[in-house]
Write a protein that holds these residues in place. Structure first.
Motif, PDB file in Angstrom:
ATOM      1  N   GLY A  67       0.823  -1.205   0.000  1.00 14.67           N
ATOM      2  CA  GLY A  67       0.000   0.000   0.000  1.00 14.67           C
ATOM      3  C   GLY A  67       0.856   1.252   0.000  1.00 14.67           C
ATOM      4  N   PHE A  68       0.331   2.306  -0.606  1.00 21.56           N
ATOM      5  CA  PHE A  68       1.043   3.577  -0.687  1.00 21.56           C
ATOM      6  C   PHE A  68       0.037   4.688  -0.939  1.00 21.56           C
ATOM      7  CE2 PHE A  68       1.442   1.369  -4.839  1.00 21.56           C
ATOM      8  CZ  PHE A  68       0.622   2.193  -5.615  1.00 21.56           C
ATOM      9  N   ILE A  69       0.505   5.915  -0.872  1.00 18.95           N
ATOM     10  CA  ILE A  69      -0.315   7.073  -1.231  1.00 18.95           C
ATOM     11  C   ILE A  69       0.099   7.526  -2.626  1.00 18.95           C
ATOM     12  CG2 ILE A  69      -0.840   9.492  -0.715  1.00 18.95           C
ATOM     13  CD1 ILE A  69      -0.333   8.887   2.213  1.00 18.95           C
ATOM     14  N   LYS A  70      -0.868   7.732  -3.489  1.00 22.34           N
ATOM     15  CA  LYS A  70      -0.566   8.289  -4.810  1.00 22.34           C
ATOM     16  C   LYS A  70      -0.325   9.798  -4.678  1.00 22.34           C
ATOM     17  CE  LYS A  70      -3.067   5.066  -7.804  1.00 22.34           C
ATOM     18  NZ  LYS A  70      -4.106   4.942  -8.856  1.00 22.34           N
ATOM     19  N   VAL A  71       0.729  10.259  -5.332  1.00 19.63           N
ATOM     20  CA  VAL A  71       1.033  11.694  -5.353  1.00 19.63           C
ATOM     21  C   VAL A  71       0.893  12.167  -6.798  1.00 19.63           C
ATOM     22  CG1 VAL A  71       2.738  13.474  -4.869  1.00 19.63           C
ATOM     23  CG2 VAL A  71       2.609  11.440  -3.407  1.00 19.63           C
ATOM     24  N   GLN A  72      -0.106  13.004  -7.053  1.00 17.29           N
ATOM     25  CA  GLN A  72      -0.408  13.415  -8.422  1.00 17.29           C
ATOM     26  C   GLN A  72      -0.400  14.927  -8.624  1.00 17.29           C
ATOM     27  OE1 GLN A  72      -4.064  10.724  -8.447  1.00 17.29           O
ATOM     28  NE2 GLN A  72      -3.361  10.490 -10.546  1.00 17.29           N
ATOM     29  N   LYS A  73      -0.199  15.676  -7.531  1.00 18.95           N
ATOM     30  CA  LYS A  73      -0.274  17.129  -7.653  1.00 18.95           C
ATOM     31  C   LYS A  73       0.837  17.802  -6.853  1.00 18.95           C
ATOM     32  CE  LYS A  73      -5.346  17.128  -8.044  1.00 18.95           C
ATOM     33  NZ  LYS A  73      -6.603  17.578  -7.399  1.00 18.95           N
ATOM     34  N   ILE A  74       1.265  18.952  -7.353  1.00 17.36           N
ATOM     35  CA  ILE A  74       2.116  19.869  -6.600  1.00 17.36           C
ATOM     36  C   ILE A  74       1.412  21.219  -6.608  1.00 17.36           C
ATOM     37  CG2 ILE A  74       4.350  21.043  -6.486  1.00 17.36           C
ATOM     38  CD1 ILE A  74       5.576  18.672  -7.929  1.00 17.36           C
ATOM     39  N   LYS A  75       1.255  21.804  -5.435  1.00 15.88           N
ATOM     40  CA  LYS A  75       0.537  23.075  -5.334  1.00 15.88           C
ATOM     41  C   LYS A  75       1.328  24.044  -4.467  1.00 15.88           C
ATOM     42  CE  LYS A  75      -2.573  20.574  -3.535  1.00 15.88           C
ATOM     43  NZ  LYS A  75      -3.744  20.128  -2.740  1.00 15.88           N
ATOM     44  N   MET A  76       1.220  25.328  -4.800  1.00  8.64           N
ATOM     45  CA  MET A  76       1.849  26.364  -4.000  1.00  8.64           C
ATOM     46  C   MET A  76       0.846  27.481  -3.761  1.00  8.64           C
ATOM     47  SD  MET A  76       5.371  28.477  -4.699  1.00  8.64           S
ATOM     48  CE  MET A  76       5.984  29.686  -3.507  1.00  8.64           C
ATOM     49  N   TYR A  77       0.720  27.895  -2.493  1.00  7.12           N
ATOM     50  CA  TYR A  77      -0.222  28.939  -2.102  1.00  7.12           C
ATOM     51  C   TYR A  77       0.501  30.015  -1.296  1.00  7.12           C
ATOM     52  CZ  TYR A  77      -4.360  26.149  -3.328  1.00  7.12           C
ATOM     53  OH  TYR A  77      -5.322  25.428  -4.001  1.00  7.12           O
ATOM     54  N   ASP A  78       0.027  31.234  -1.426  1.00  7.77           N
ATOM     55  CA  ASP A  78       0.373  32.298  -0.483  1.00  7.77           C
ATOM     56  C   ASP A  78      -0.807  32.379   0.471  1.00  7.77           C
ATOM     57  OD1 ASP A  78       0.776  34.714   0.879  1.00  7.77           O
ATOM     58  OD2 ASP A  78       1.930  35.533  -0.790  1.00  7.77           O
ATOM     59  N   ARG A  79      -0.656  31.711   1.607  1.00  6.15           N
ATOM     60  CA  ARG A  79      -1.783  31.421   2.493  1.00  6.15           C
ATOM     61  C   ARG A  79      -2.895  30.769   1.682  1.00  6.15           C
ATOM     62  NH1 ARG A  79      -2.891  35.285   7.509  1.00  6.15           N
ATOM     63  NH2 ARG A  79      -3.160  33.262   8.505  1.00  6.15           N
ATOM     64  N   GLU A  80      -4.018  31.437   1.409  1.00  5.01           N
ATOM     65  CA  GLU A  80      -5.114  30.775   0.691  1.00  5.01           C
ATOM     66  C   GLU A  80      -5.173  31.153  -0.789  1.00  5.01           C
ATOM     67  OE1 GLU A  80      -6.498  28.406   2.393  1.00  5.01           O
ATOM     68  OE2 GLU A  80      -5.267  29.137   4.051  1.00  5.01           O
ATOM     69  N   GLY A 198      -1.568  15.522  -2.391  1.00  5.68           N
ATOM     70  CA  GLY A 198      -0.647  16.291  -3.214  1.00  5.68           C
ATOM     71  C   GLY A 198       0.432  16.932  -2.359  1.00  5.68           C
ATOM     72  N   ASN A 199       1.545  17.273  -2.976  1.00  4.91           N
ATOM     73  CA  ASN A 199       2.619  17.995  -2.290  1.00  4.91           C
ATOM     74  C   ASN A 199       2.256  19.473  -2.255  1.00  4.91           C
ATOM     75  OD1 ASN A 199       3.974  15.597  -2.058  1.00  4.91           O
ATOM     76  ND2 ASN A 199       5.360  15.977  -3.764  1.00  4.91           N
ATOM     77  N   LEU A 200       2.319  20.054  -1.081  1.00  5.08           N
ATOM     78  CA  LEU A 200       1.840  21.418  -0.894  1.00  5.08           C
ATOM     79  C   LEU A 200       2.932  22.306  -0.300  1.00  5.08           C
ATOM     80  CD1 LEU A 200      -0.477  23.542  -0.721  1.00  5.08           C
ATOM     81  CD2 LEU A 200      -1.036  22.559   1.530  1.00  5.08           C
ATOM     82  N   ILE A 201       3.118  23.471  -0.900  1.00  7.23           N
ATOM     83  CA  ILE A 201       3.990  24.503  -0.334  1.00  7.23           C
ATOM     84  C   ILE A 201       3.113  25.718  -0.049  1.00  7.23           C
ATOM     85  CG2 ILE A 201       5.979  26.018  -0.713  1.00  7.23           C
ATOM     86  CD1 ILE A 201       7.033  23.949  -2.705  1.00  7.23           C
ATOM     87  N   LYS A 202       3.173  26.209   1.182  1.00  8.89           N
ATOM     88  CA  LYS A 202       2.420  27.414   1.543  1.00  8.89           C
ATOM     89  C   LYS A 202       3.397  28.465   2.073  1.00  8.89           C
ATOM     90  CE  LYS A 202      -1.848  27.390   2.704  1.00  8.89           C
ATOM     91  NZ  LYS A 202      -3.169  27.308   3.377  1.00  8.89           N
ATOM     92  N   VAL A 203       3.249  29.689   1.568  1.00  5.93           N
ATOM     93  CA  VAL A 203       4.120  30.782   1.996  1.00  5.93           C
ATOM     94  C   VAL A 203       3.278  31.886   2.627  1.00  5.93           C
ATOM     95  CG1 VAL A 203       5.837  30.305   0.198  1.00  5.93           C
ATOM     96  CG2 VAL A 203       4.003  31.945  -0.263  1.00  5.93           C
ATOM     97  N   TYR A 204       3.925  32.634   3.492  1.00  6.95           N
ATOM     98  CA  TYR A 204       3.305  33.832   4.059  1.00  6.95           C
ATOM     99  C   TYR A 204       4.429  34.759   4.499  1.00  6.95           C
ATOM    100  CZ  TYR A 204       0.626  36.954   7.072  1.00  6.95           C
ATOM    101  OH  TYR A 204       0.059  38.066   7.654  1.00  6.95           O
ATOM    102  N   LYS A 205       4.553  35.863   3.808  1.00 10.06           N
ATOM    103  CA  LYS A 205       5.642  36.808   4.053  1.00 10.06           C
ATOM    104  C   LYS A 205       6.971  36.076   3.961  1.00 10.06           C
ATOM    105  CE  LYS A 205       2.833  40.025   6.751  1.00 10.06           C
ATOM    106  NZ  LYS A 205       2.641  40.736   8.031  1.00 10.06           N
TER     107      LYS A 205
END
Length: 402
Positions: A67-80, A198-205
């Motif tokens: 078993g594993f988790i499928k990773v199909q997305k990369i996303k980047m947000y500045d907060r929301e 998905g892999n997520l990067i969130k930034v704020y300042k």
């Protein structure tokens, strides 16, 4: 004891290299200093290109059974506010997802497959202590196991021990090391309900977090502190650290307050790159992090290392047939040149993203937002991300998949 090839290091690159050579009926031994695969790993995401290789080698079925988790997305947000995203479904490639799976499971699957070949040998609890040389040529290794000294003569030693490679030191390779301006603190928490994969990067300042799905139902979260700032960060207390992270991603508040009780629940990772200019000497070659330690940004170290092994195979095969004795360093010139191009591409991409994430002034933060939104709309986005995620198998088809 004599073998054709000895691999020092039983991580993803070393175990994959061992399997590839075993399939070619080459006498190969893999030495691993640890006695089991059960130790802490941070790089557990395998990119689509490396998943594709595991399918071609017939290893993937064992991973599916676990078993594993499928990773199909990369996303980047500045907060929301969304800045950038890519969906692997958009790639023109038969392999549409990466996976997150405990690395010991992958290593065990590779080992089991390799062990089905009589010419493969795996020795655990074995620490390489020295190189055996004939003049300047490497002709084998010495290792200790259970306080006893052993040696193996061979025609090629492959160093695959990772970012703190001993063979890199024993072989007197010149290393260019570069420390980043920040350190990274990692921790793991259960996944909040309704979390999108998905892999997520969130930034704020000037702050950011990297959030990666982790099997079976967790998140692996990393956030930066300034270089050498570990003591000061800890002095502020764990509650202040939780506040810092949750200011960027509020959904982590409940799992962090429940599971991150002290600094013992976190891990400090020093961020640096280390590149060897010439990866080979007569009878010896380095691959993976031993040759090119990359930043953890987007988790490409494991995948570049595995693709090093895949690309190296035909050169080892032809070298063993062409030369007598140790394989000469110049035989690998073409291989090293080709791999350096991919490594340089990935390292350059990572460095640009690191600069974006390190934005500190209001102008730099605004510029980061503009650049990432432009990249998101750029017509070459898919081409760049495909090269990053698939590497040497970017243009492969379904032929040969098992």
């Amino acid at each position: 004891m004599n073998r054709e090839v000895v691999i020092v290091g039983g991580g993803p690159a070393g175990m994959l290299m061992g399997l590839l050579l075993a399939k070619e009926k080459i006498q190969v031994t893999v030495l691993e200093k640890n006695t089991t695969f059960n130790r802490d790993f941070r790089g557990e995401t395998i990119a689509p290109g490396s998943v594709f290789l595991l399918k071609k080698l017939g290893v993937f079925k064992a991973l599916e059974e676990h078993g594993f988790i499928k990773v199909q997305k990369i996303k980047m947000y500045d907060r929301e506010e969304k800045l950038f995203s890519v969906n692997f479904d958009d790639f023109n490639h038969p392999q549409k997802f990466g996976i997150d799976i405990p690395q010991p499971v992958v290593l065990e699957a590779l080992k089991q497959k390799a062990s089905s070949y009589p010419n493969f040998e795996y020795i655990h609890g074995a620490t390489c202590t020295d190189l055996i040389k004939d003049g300047e040529k490497v002709v084998g290794i010495r290792y200790s196991k259970e306080k006893e000294e052993h040696q193996i003569k061979c025609r090629l030693v492959i160093g695959a021990e990772g970012r703190f490679s001993r063979l890199r030191t024993l072989g007197h390779f010149a290393v260019e090391k570069k420390e980043f301006s920040r350190d990274l603190i990692w921790f793991k928490v259960p996944k909040p309900e309704g979390w999108e994969e998905g892999n997520l990067i969130k930034v704020y300042k000037h702050d950011h977090v990297i959030i990666l799905p982790t099997y079976p139902n967790d998140l692996r979260v990393g956030t930066y502190i300034y270089l050498g700032g570990n003591r000061e960060t800890k002095a502020k207390g764990i509650a202040a650290f939780i506040d810092k992270v949750c200011m960027i991603e509020p959904r982590l508040r409940k799992p962090m307050e429940k599971h991150i009780k002290s600094w013992d629940d976190t891990t400090l990772l020093k961020i640096f790159t280390a590149h060897v200019d010439q990866w080979a000497k007569d009878g010896l070659i380095l691959i993976g992090d031993a040759a090119h330690t990359l930043s953890p940004i987007l988790g490409q170290g494991v995948n570049i290392a595995m693709q090093d092994a895949f690309e190296l195979l035909p050169y080892v095969n032809s070298g063993l047939k062409t030369y007598e004795g140790p394989l000469p360093a110049h035989h690998f010139d073409d291989y090293i040149s080709k791999r350096k191009k991919q490594v340089s591409f990935v390292a350059g991409f990572q460095e640009r993203q690191e600069q974006n994430l390190a934005a500190s002034t209001p102008f730099q933060c605004m510029l980061r937002k503009v650049k990432m939104k432009l990249l998101d709309k750029a017509p070459f986005k898919i081409k760049v991300m495909k090269k990053l995620q698939y590497g040497v198998v970017a243009n492969e088809t379904t032929e040969g998949l098992t």
